[in-house]
Design a protein around this motif. Structure first.
Motif, PDB file in Angstrom:
ATOM      1  N   ALA A 202      25.105 -12.215 -22.791  1.00 41.65           N
ATOM      2  CA  ALA A 202      24.563 -11.883 -21.470  1.00 41.65           C
ATOM      3  C   ALA A 202      23.380 -12.781 -21.123  1.00 41.65           C
ATOM      4  CB  ALA A 202      24.149 -10.418 -21.422  1.00 41.65           C
ATOM      5  N   LEU A 203      22.511 -12.996 -22.090  1.00 49.74           N
ATOM      6  CA  LEU A 203      21.341 -13.842 -21.848  1.00 49.74           C
ATOM      7  C   LEU A 203      21.744 -15.314 -21.683  1.00 49.74           C
ATOM      8  CD1 LEU A 203      18.355 -13.918 -21.452  1.00 49.74           C
ATOM      9  CD2 LEU A 203      18.029 -13.954 -23.937  1.00 49.74           C
ATOM     10  N   LYS A 204      22.801 -15.737 -22.379  1.00 50.15           N
ATOM     11  CA  LYS A 204      23.303 -17.102 -22.188  1.00 50.15           C
ATOM     12  C   LYS A 204      23.726 -17.329 -20.747  1.00 50.15           C
ATOM     13  CE  LYS A 204      24.913 -18.261 -26.854  1.00 50.15           C
ATOM     14  NZ  LYS A 204      26.084 -18.590 -27.712  1.00 50.15           N
ATOM     15  N   SER A 205      24.417 -16.350 -20.201  1.00 48.29           N
ATOM     16  CA  SER A 205      24.854 -16.460 -18.813  1.00 48.29           C
ATOM     17  C   SER A 205      23.653 -16.569 -17.872  1.00 48.29           C
ATOM     18  CB  SER A 205      25.705 -15.241 -18.441  1.00 48.29           C
ATOM     19  OG  SER A 205      26.085 -15.292 -17.081  1.00 48.29           O
ATOM     20  N   GLU A 206      22.631 -15.782 -18.169  1.00 53.24           N
ATOM     21  CA  GLU A 206      21.415 -15.828 -17.344  1.00 53.24           C
ATOM     22  C   GLU A 206      20.713 -17.184 -17.459  1.00 53.24           C
ATOM     23  OE1 GLU A 206      17.328 -13.168 -16.696  1.00 53.24           O
ATOM     24  OE2 GLU A 206      18.850 -12.542 -18.162  1.00 53.24           O
ATOM     25  N   LEU A 207      20.677 -17.733 -18.673  1.00 53.95           N
ATOM     26  CA  LEU A 207      20.046 -19.039 -18.877  1.00 53.95           C
ATOM     27  C   LEU A 207      20.804 -20.138 -18.134  1.00 53.95           C
ATOM     28  CD1 LEU A 207      19.087 -18.896 -22.678  1.00 53.95           C
ATOM     29  CD2 LEU A 207      17.544 -18.771 -20.716  1.00 53.95           C
ATOM     30  N   ARG A 208      22.132 -20.047 -18.145  1.00 50.11           N
ATOM     31  CA  ARG A 208      22.907 -21.061 -17.420  1.00 50.11           C
ATOM     32  C   ARG A 208      22.634 -20.988 -15.926  1.00 50.11           C
ATOM     33  NH1 ARG A 208      27.020 -19.147 -20.759  1.00 50.11           N
ATOM     34  NH2 ARG A 208      28.073 -18.180 -18.972  1.00 50.11           N
ATOM     35  N   MET A 209      22.482 -19.811 -15.411  1.00 47.86           N
ATOM     36  CA  MET A 209      22.189 -19.659 -13.980  1.00 47.86           C
ATOM     37  C   MET A 209      20.802 -20.213 -13.649  1.00 47.86           C
ATOM     38  SD  MET A 209      24.750 -18.524 -12.398  1.00 47.86           S
ATOM     39  CE  MET A 209      23.904 -18.198 -10.854  1.00 47.86           C
ATOM     40  N   MET A 210      19.833 -19.965 -14.532  1.00 41.52           N
ATOM     41  CA  MET A 210      18.485 -20.495 -14.292  1.00 41.52           C
ATOM     42  C   MET A 210      18.474 -22.018 -14.377  1.00 41.52           C
ATOM     43  SD  MET A 210      15.765 -17.816 -15.968  1.00 41.52           S
ATOM     44  CE  MET A 210      16.388 -17.958 -17.628  1.00 41.52           C
ATOM     45  N   PHE A 211      19.256 -22.570 -15.314  1.00 38.85           N
ATOM     46  CA  PHE A 211      19.313 -24.031 -15.419  1.00 38.85           C
ATOM     47  C   PHE A 211      19.968 -24.627 -14.172  1.00 38.85           C
ATOM     48  CE2 PHE A 211      20.744 -28.167 -16.964  1.00 38.85           C
ATOM     49  CZ  PHE A 211      19.607 -28.595 -17.641  1.00 38.85           C
ATOM     50  N   LYS A 212      20.922 -23.911 -13.628  1.00 35.94           N
ATOM     51  CA  LYS A 212      21.545 -24.370 -12.385  1.00 35.94           C
ATOM     52  C   LYS A 212      20.514 -24.434 -11.267  1.00 35.94           C
ATOM     53  CE  LYS A 212      25.174 -23.218  -9.042  1.00 35.94           C
ATOM     54  NZ  LYS A 212      26.287 -22.276  -8.706  1.00 35.94           N
ATOM     55  N   CYS A 213      19.634 -23.440 -11.225  1.00 35.55           N
ATOM     56  CA  CYS A 213      18.578 -23.442 -10.201  1.00 35.55           C
ATOM     57  C   CYS A 213      17.647 -24.642 -10.377  1.00 35.55           C
ATOM     58  CB  CYS A 213      17.771 -22.145 -10.277  1.00 35.55           C
ATOM     59  SG  CYS A 213      18.707 -20.671  -9.810  1.00 35.55           S
ATOM     60  N   LEU A 214      17.377 -24.997 -11.629  1.00 34.16           N
ATOM     61  CA  LEU A 214      16.511 -26.158 -11.874  1.00 34.16           C
ATOM     62  C   LEU A 214      17.193 -27.450 -11.439  1.00 34.16           C
ATOM     63  CD1 LEU A 214      15.114 -25.195 -15.397  1.00 34.16           C
ATOM     64  CD2 LEU A 214      13.917 -25.057 -13.219  1.00 34.16           C
ATOM     65  N   CYS A 215      18.510 -27.533 -11.644  1.00 32.64           N
ATOM     66  CA  CYS A 215      19.252 -28.738 -11.254  1.00 32.64           C
ATOM     67  C   CYS A 215      19.314 -28.904  -9.737  1.00 32.64           C
ATOM     68  CB  CYS A 215      20.676 -28.693 -11.807  1.00 32.64           C
ATOM     69  SG  CYS A 215      20.761 -28.860 -13.608  1.00 32.64           S
ATOM     70  N   THR A 216      19.141 -27.821  -9.020  1.00 33.72           N
ATOM     71  CA  THR A 216      19.192 -27.884  -7.557  1.00 33.72           C
ATOM     72  C   THR A 216      17.829 -27.593  -6.935  1.00 33.72           C
ATOM     73  OG1 THR A 216      19.902 -25.553  -7.513  1.00 33.72           O
ATOM     74  CG2 THR A 216      21.631 -27.236  -7.489  1.00 33.72           C
ATOM     75  N   ASP A 217      16.787 -27.707  -7.739  1.00 36.44           N
ATOM     76  CA  ASP A 217      15.422 -27.441  -7.274  1.00 36.44           C
ATOM     77  C   ASP A 217      15.049 -28.369  -6.114  1.00 36.44           C
ATOM     78  OD1 ASP A 217      12.870 -25.863  -8.575  1.00 36.44           O
ATOM     79  OD2 ASP A 217      12.256 -27.678  -7.512  1.00 36.44           O
ATOM     80  N   ASP A 218      14.200 -27.873  -5.230  1.00 38.40           N
ATOM     81  CA  ASP A 218      13.780 -28.672  -4.073  1.00 38.40           C
ATOM     82  C   ASP A 218      12.881 -29.836  -4.469  1.00 38.40           C
ATOM     83  OD1 ASP A 218      15.155 -27.013  -2.356  1.00 38.40           O
ATOM     84  OD2 ASP A 218      13.431 -25.715  -1.964  1.00 38.40           O
ATOM     85  N   THR A 219      12.226 -29.724  -5.620  1.00 34.82           N
ATOM     86  CA  THR A 219      11.275 -30.752  -6.046  1.00 34.82           C
ATOM     87  C   THR A 219      11.984 -31.808  -6.883  1.00 34.82           C
ATOM     88  OG1 THR A 219       9.568 -29.029  -6.151  1.00 34.82           O
ATOM     89  CG2 THR A 219       9.071 -31.154  -7.192  1.00 34.82           C
ATOM     90  N   PRO A 220      11.910 -33.074  -6.486  1.00 35.05           N
ATOM     91  CA  PRO A 220      12.593 -34.139  -7.241  1.00 35.05           C
ATOM     92  C   PRO A 220      12.158 -34.221  -8.699  1.00 35.05           C
ATOM     93  CG  PRO A 220      11.880 -34.958  -5.096  1.00 35.05           C
ATOM     94  CD  PRO A 220      11.278 -33.598  -5.264  1.00 35.05           C
ATOM     95  N   MET A 221      10.868 -33.944  -8.976  1.00 37.41           N
ATOM     96  CA  MET A 221      10.399 -34.025 -10.357  1.00 37.41           C
ATOM     97  C   MET A 221      11.129 -33.041 -11.265  1.00 37.41           C
ATOM     98  SD  MET A 221       8.004 -35.054  -8.150  1.00 37.41           S
ATOM     99  CE  MET A 221       6.757 -33.839  -7.743  1.00 37.41           C
ATOM    100  N   VAL A 222      11.452 -31.863 -10.733  1.00 36.00           N
ATOM    101  CA  VAL A 222      12.184 -30.866 -11.518  1.00 36.00           C
ATOM    102  C   VAL A 222      13.616 -31.332 -11.737  1.00 36.00           C
ATOM    103  CG1 VAL A 222      12.958 -28.470 -11.614  1.00 36.00           C
ATOM    104  CG2 VAL A 222      10.723 -29.015 -10.616  1.00 36.00           C
TER     105      VAL A 222
END
Length: 631
Positions: A202-222
């Motif tokens: 369950a936590l793996k799934s949550e981590l993958r979703m958070m990493f997806k958010c980082l890959c699409t972050d509004d800030t180029p540095m992220v």
């Protein structure tokens, strides 16, 4: 506020108002007070004396001098050992958690120290107590501090049990990933790979979703941070999630509007390619690599050129032959010199890695035409990169192709106007000789090499000298007469070159030539010419005679040294130049072990005794050293 915080507050205010309730802290308090009031130190107890170094370190943690604070931070382990694991966990670590307003250099040192602190807090079961200060450091503005904090967090993650990872480390990753400032989100990207394998489904799934958010972050540095870490995250993700979730994220980063994100995606793509089958690479990743090789940004094209060998290894020979050869040839013809130079530097390795049965079929129509264009490139750095590897194509292409296609290119590069191009060609001559043979070498390349021996650039002349023994070995089958006719005069001319490095290398070269052609050749052609330089009006040339004797004595028998060299050395002992005289003493010290007692007693000692009375201090010093060896 813990005892350590109180103690440091005491140092700042020089008031004895805290830390009265424990013997240890009261003793440290007295010692620190004595730091400020030296007279009181006369009353220090033995307990105070044992704590004095620790008190000094703690005092320096709040000193106004940055260097003192830095020194104290680097000795945090000493403070922790003195306090013990319990006090370190309860007092030192909480204090350090609140101490992030300091110079970047101090914070970097703190982040580094904390990565090695697990034994000082009681072992892996207490590793989680180090997370708060490192989490704070992972959010600071300075990039190098964040990177070091992230590195330390990755180190201590390995000492967490799966339960502690899920209870303490994963929540830290979440907090950093959801931080308001981009600094925390960039740090979070580097922690997913060490956290993901040890948590629940369950936590793996949550981590993958958070990493997806980082890959699409509004800030180029992220997004840049995510692009740089998605490759290592892909290594720990299950295959179904890799294909279904990670690769789409990767393709999104590879097509990002920022070229700084796209170029980082190149290396990540190579890492991911190593995890997939050829069919999956062809369908899932190949479009990205094609796009990168023709990207509108030269920085992205440079990155793929720089990593092309890694890419070739990752995708395998079939995809390389069918797809990558075309793109590699395109990079060799790129409009940007930096890209061409990077690709040119990979030519030999790229061709070597091709399967042997297709090497010629790939190189002749695809690589060789581009190489011929690069030989006449307008940019010297491109030609220098090519010159450093083109000789290595000879073993791959074989004798006939080398003579027909490569030799003309070698000659062009040997005569290039830029010295670094000529230098790179000279440095790889041995690989060509093995392929084309000595006769072809002597006819085709030797005239150009001889011409370079008098090159205006001394580094080029030096490179020729350093390769002369190799050439001599290769020319040996043609006879010593051939060498004497073509190259011997060059070897002797270098001894009187205007650059000391050339003269020095030339003397070493003589020793190696004697080893190749023998003592008889040396006596007939070298030794006589070298010794005749002792009468040269230029004192530098007379000194070169001594330097040459130093190296020749190592390969000449004692009778030759005594008969031919010792008289010349003795004559130079009366030279008008002190530098020559003290080098006479140094030379005598070197040859003494090779001489018989009679020569030492009646030729060497009298000469050194005279030099011992010389008015020049350096001459006397070296004469004395040589006399000690004589006795």
């Amino acid at each position: 506020m813990g005892y350590i915080g109180k103690l440091l507050h005491l140092v700042d205010n020089e008031a004895d108002v805290y830390c009265k309730d424990t013997p240890l802290m009261d003793a440290i308090n007295r010692v620190i007070t004595n730091l400020h009031y030296p007279v009181a130190s006369m009353a220090a107890t033995s307990e105070d004396d044992s704590l004095y170094p620790i008190a000094v370190l703690i005092d320096e943690l709040r000193n106004e001098d940055t260097q003192l604070r830095l020194n104290s931070i680097k000795k945090l382990s000493t403070i922790a050992l003195a306090l013990g694991v319990e006090r370190t966990r309860a007092e030192l670590i909480p204090f350090l958690t609140d101490t992030i307003e300091d110079e970047d250099e101090v914070l970097w040192a703190l982040a580094e120290q904390l990565g090695n602190f697990i034994p000082l807090v009681g072992g892996p079961e207490y590793a989680s107590c180090l997370l708060p200060p490192l989490e704070n450091l992972a959010t600071v503005e300075e990039t190098v501090v964040r990177e070091k904090a992230t590195e330390s967090l990755r180190m201590i993650a390995g000492d967490h049990s799966p339960a502690d990872i899920e209870k303490h480390f994963a929540p830290l990753v979440k907090r950093l990933s959801q931080g308001d400032w981009f600094t925390s989100r960039t740090s979070a990207c580097g922690l997913y790979a060490v956290c993901y394998p040890h948590v629940s489904v369950a936590l793996k799934s949550e981590l993958r979703m958070m990493f997806k958010c980082l890959c699409t972050d509004d800030t180029p540095m992220v997004r840049r941070a995510a692009a740089s870490k998605i490759g290592e995250f892909a290594k720990v993700v299950e295959m179904e999630h890799l294909k279904g979730e990670i690769i789409p994220l990767f393709n999104s980063l590879a097509n990002d509007e920022q070229d700084s994100v796209r170029l980082l995606a190149v290396e990540a793509g190579i890492t991911i390619a190593g995890l997939l089958t050829e069919s999956d690479i062809e369908s899932l990743l190949l479009p990205m690599f094609r796009s990168a090789a023709s990207d509108k940004s030269w920085r992205v094209r440079f990155m793929i050129a720089d990593k092309f060998i890694d890419l070739q290894t990752a995708v395998g020979p079939t995809i390389t032959k069918n797809h990558l050869v075309f793109h590699f040839s395109g990079l060799l013809k790129d409009v940007e010199a930096e890209v061409r130079a990077s690709a040119a530097n990979k030519i030999k390795e790229f061709c070597t890695n091709l399967p042997a049965d297709i090497q010629e079929a790939v190189i002749m129509p695809n690589i060789l035409p581009a190489v011929k264009e690069l030989v006449c490139d307008t940019n010297q750095h491109v030609k220098a990169a090519l010159a450093s590897v083109i000789m290595g194509l000879s073993p791959i292409m074989g004798k006939d192709n080398t003579i027909q296609h490569l030799l003309p290119l070698f000659l062009i590069l040997l005569k290039d106007e830029h010295s670094d191009v000529r230098l790179n060609i000279i440095s790889n001559l041995d690989s060509v000789n093995k392929v084309i043979g000595i006769h072809q070498l002597s006819q085709s390349l030797l005239p150009a090499i001889v011409e370079l021996a008098e090159d205006p650039k001394w580094r080029v002349r030096l490179a020729i000298i350093e390769h002369m023994p190799l050439l001599a070995e290769q020319l040996a089958p043609l006879g010593v007469e051939f060498f004497d006719e073509k190259l011997n005069s060059l070897c002797m001319s270098w001894l009187v070159d205007g650059v000391f490095a050339i003269r020095s290398a030339a003397t070493s070269n003589l020793k190696r030539l004697v080893s190749i052609f023998g003592l008889e050749w040396a006596q007939n052609t070298v030794i006589t010419k070298v010794l005749s330089m002792a009468r040269d009006p230029n004192y530098l040339h007379r000194m070169t005679t001594l330097f040459a004797i130093n190296v020749l004595a190592e390969v000449c028998p004692p009778d030759v040294i005594a008969k031919f060299m010792v008289p010349v050395i003795s004559n130079l002992a009366a030279d008008a130049v002190p530098n020559v005289r003290f080098n006479v003493a140094k030379t005598m010290a070197l040859i003494v072990p090779s001489l018989d007692s009679h020569t030492i007693e009646f030729q060497i000692k009298p000469c050194l005794t005279k030099l011992h009375e010389d008015e020049d201090m350096d001459v006397k010093y070296f004469a004395d050293e040589a006399l000690v060896l004589c006795h």
